[in-house]
Design a protein around this motif. Structure first.
Motif, short mmCIF file in Angstrom:
data_model
loop_
_atom_site.label_atom_id
_atom_site.label_comp_id
_atom_site.label_asym_id
_atom_site.label_seq_id
_atom_site.Cartn_x
_atom_site.Cartn_y
_atom_site.Cartn_z
N TRP A 398 0.83 -1.20 0.00
CA TRP A 398 0.00 0.00 0.00
C TRP A 398 0.87 1.26 0.00
O TRP A 398 0.58 2.23 -0.70
N PHE A 399 1.94 1.23 0.77
CA PHE A 399 2.78 2.40 1.03
C PHE A 399 3.35 3.03 -0.24
O PHE A 399 3.13 4.21 -0.53
N TYR A 400 4.08 2.25 -1.01
CA TYR A 400 4.86 2.83 -2.10
C TYR A 400 4.04 3.31 -3.29
O TYR A 400 4.30 4.40 -3.81
N PRO A 401 3.06 2.55 -3.78
CA PRO A 401 2.29 3.07 -4.91
C PRO A 401 1.55 4.37 -4.61
O PRO A 401 1.49 5.27 -5.45
N VAL A 402 1.00 4.50 -3.38
CA VAL A 402 0.29 5.73 -3.03
C VAL A 402 1.27 6.89 -2.90
O VAL A 402 0.97 8.02 -3.32
N GLU A 403 2.44 6.62 -2.34
CA GLU A 403 3.46 7.66 -2.25
C GLU A 403 3.85 8.15 -3.65
O GLU A 403 3.96 9.36 -3.89
N GLU A 404 4.03 7.22 -4.57
CA GLU A 404 4.36 7.58 -5.96
C GLU A 404 3.23 8.36 -6.61
O GLU A 404 3.46 9.33 -7.34
N LEU A 405 2.01 7.92 -6.37
CA LEU A 405 0.85 8.60 -6.96
C LEU A 405 0.77 10.03 -6.48
O LEU A 405 0.49 10.95 -7.26
#
Length: 511
Positions: A398-405
């Motif tokens: 969950w952490f990384y894709p949302v951070e990238e988005l």
């Protein structure tokens, strides 16, 4: 598991006010066309194929470090004269540290080197024609270190430990050199195709890590090996694996001219640091309500997430008394459940917005880590640890894709490449601090349960910083209405945003 604010500029749209920018619109494409081979997965694009090879190699390195870390703890405990079957009671010191502090110290040393030297490495890649040379040299250094560490034993372990700290920094150099090819590829194939390529890069590295763990686990079950012998198998496999991958990866990637040249009064030793400082000032002046708080949140949240592996390996080996095989299986669980974690992030983001979703992710990560540090109190809780591996996998997925988005949606049009480099640097700038806190607490006799809990502090600070960010609607309104703000000295195309931080993949997040 990776830096500098000037590393990547898509080639067709650069302007300059302070530095002359070289016009090399199709350097990568033209140079690679002569040796391009058919590759269905990447539509025959040889540069993308080279990046995929390098990603598979990095995946092998990442997993091999889990196994050799347990070997270091075992050998250090033995060297200190303690019972290797009860590491948690060992208060003796070797080379000034408790055996259980040494893996965290590796992460601290590597993190400090990366935080202070990545702008310099980025400037070498950006301002000189030595990008490929930097990639090849870092690949050879990693390959040789992996080879040397095959002979890790009771006489050589401390020297190998020092090599491991160096290896962590060189790994970041390797990543940065590979990462710098992304803008050229994005400029050639376009945004949609590049997005597809990035997904494939991630799955190749993820698949490599899974296969690596499965092979080592099978060897462990078949040969009933100790942690030290299993780390030897791991180093042999990684030595062969990365030798093949890095050879074909860097053979495929082209030699390219510098993207920018230094003015007469500039030095490559300071150019990266100066550009980073300019970027910080411009963000603070022009985007104080959005990007300033976002990047500060990234610095702290990434510090906690990036430190998770090094601290978790030590925690599981010392507190839970898990073997290297069990720890490998644990991280296999984490990897597998990071996939549904990505879906959870997507659902929450669609229900709310990226800012709210990331805050909830950090809160969930904090709760899972806090509960895990309290519940996982001894070897009798080993089986429960796999449940927490599942939950930590969901957190990381969950952490990384949302951070990238969030980055892609808040990054102003026209400065994507400059801010992409700065974003990568922010993910490394405090990576050394959580392991240092963990080590300090352990050295002073504080339970490792509290040491693992200390990661929560960084997640909570990240949450608080996101609360200081402008409301999401306001951030998006500004992003969509402005034509592009002048920051630093470059303007780039929107394709640049698609190459945001490939090391937030299922592979590099565990380094």
């Amino acid at each position: 598991n990776k830096m500098e604010a000037t590393i990547s500029m898509p080639p067709d749209s650069m302007k300059s006010t302070d530095n002359e920018v070289l016009d090399i619109p199709n350097a990568s494409k033209e140079e690679s066309s002569s040796n391009k081979k058919t590759c269905h997965m990447f539509q025959g694009h040889s540069d993308a194929r080279g990046i995929a090879f390098n990603g598979s190699g990095r995946g092998a390195i990442t997993i091999s470090h889990i196994y050799i870390s347990t070997a270091f703890i075992y050998l250090a405990t033995q060297s200190a004269g303690c019972n290797v079957n009860d590491k948690s009671t060992c208060n003796a010191e070797v080379y000034g540290f408790k055996p259980s502090s040494l893996v965290a110290m590796i992460a601290t040393a590597s993190g400090i080197l990366a935080a202070f030297l990545m702008p310099l490495i980025g400037a070498i890649i950006d301002y000189t024609p030595h990008r490929k040379t930097a990639g090849i040299l870092s690949a050879v250094m990693i390959w040789l270190i992996q080879f040397a560490q095959i002979w890790t034993n009771s006489q050589t372990w401390f020297a190998m430990l020092i090599l491991q700290a160096i290896n962590g920094f060189v790994y970041q150099v390797q990543f940065l050199a590979t990462f710098s090819y992304f803008p050229e590829i994005a400029g050639v194939v376009g945004q949609q195709t590049m997005n597809s390529f990035i997904t494939k890069f991630r799955m190749i590295q993820f698949g490599s890590e899974v296969v690596f763990i499965v092979i080592i686990t099978a060897l462990s079950l078949g040969l009933k090996s100790s942690d030290v012998i299993l780390s030897r198998y791991s180093q042999i496999l990684s030595f062969i694996w990365i030798g093949i991958c890095f050879y074909f990866g860097w053979k495929t990637l082209p030699q390219v001219p510098p993207k920018r040249i230094l003015l007469s009064d500039q030095s490559v030793l300071t150019a990266g640091f100066i550009q980073t400082l300019k970027t910080v000032k411009n963000i603070n002046t022009n985007y104080g309500g959005s990007l300033r708080w976002y990047f500060l949140a990234v610095i702290f949240a990434e510090a906690g997430a990036n430190a998770f592996t090094a601290l978790a390996v030590t925690f599981m080996n010392v507190v839970l008394e898990m073997s290297s095989m069990q720890i490998g299986i644990m991280f296999l669980v984490v990897l597998v459940f990071s996939i549904p974690g990505t879906k959870v992030g997507e659902m929450v983001t669609n229900w709310s917005n990226p800012k709210t979703s990331w805050r909830l992710c950090l809160a969930f990560f904090s709760v899972v880590t806090a509960v895990g540090s309290a519940v996982l109190s001894g070897p009798e809780r080993q089986n429960i640890a796999y449940l927490f591996g599942l939950l930590w996998g969901l957190c990381l997925g969950w952490f990384y894709p949302v951070e990238e988005l969030m980055f892609s949606m808040t990054c102003p049009a026209g400065v994507e490449a400059e801010l992409t480099g700065f974003y990568v640097y922010c993910t490394n700038i405090l990576a050394w601090l959580p392991p240092l806190i963990f080590t300090s607490m352990n050295q002073h006799g504080v339970s490792m349960q509290w040491g693992l809990l200390s990661l929560v502090l960084f997640f909570v600070i990240g949450i608080m910083l996101l609360f200081l960010m402008d409301p999401w609607d306001k951030v998006i309104t500004r992003r969509t209405t402005e034509e592009g703000a002048e920051m630093g000295n470059v303007n780039v195309t929107n394709d640049g945003v698609e190459i945001a931080r490939i090391n937030a993949t299922a592979g590099d997040i565990y380094y």
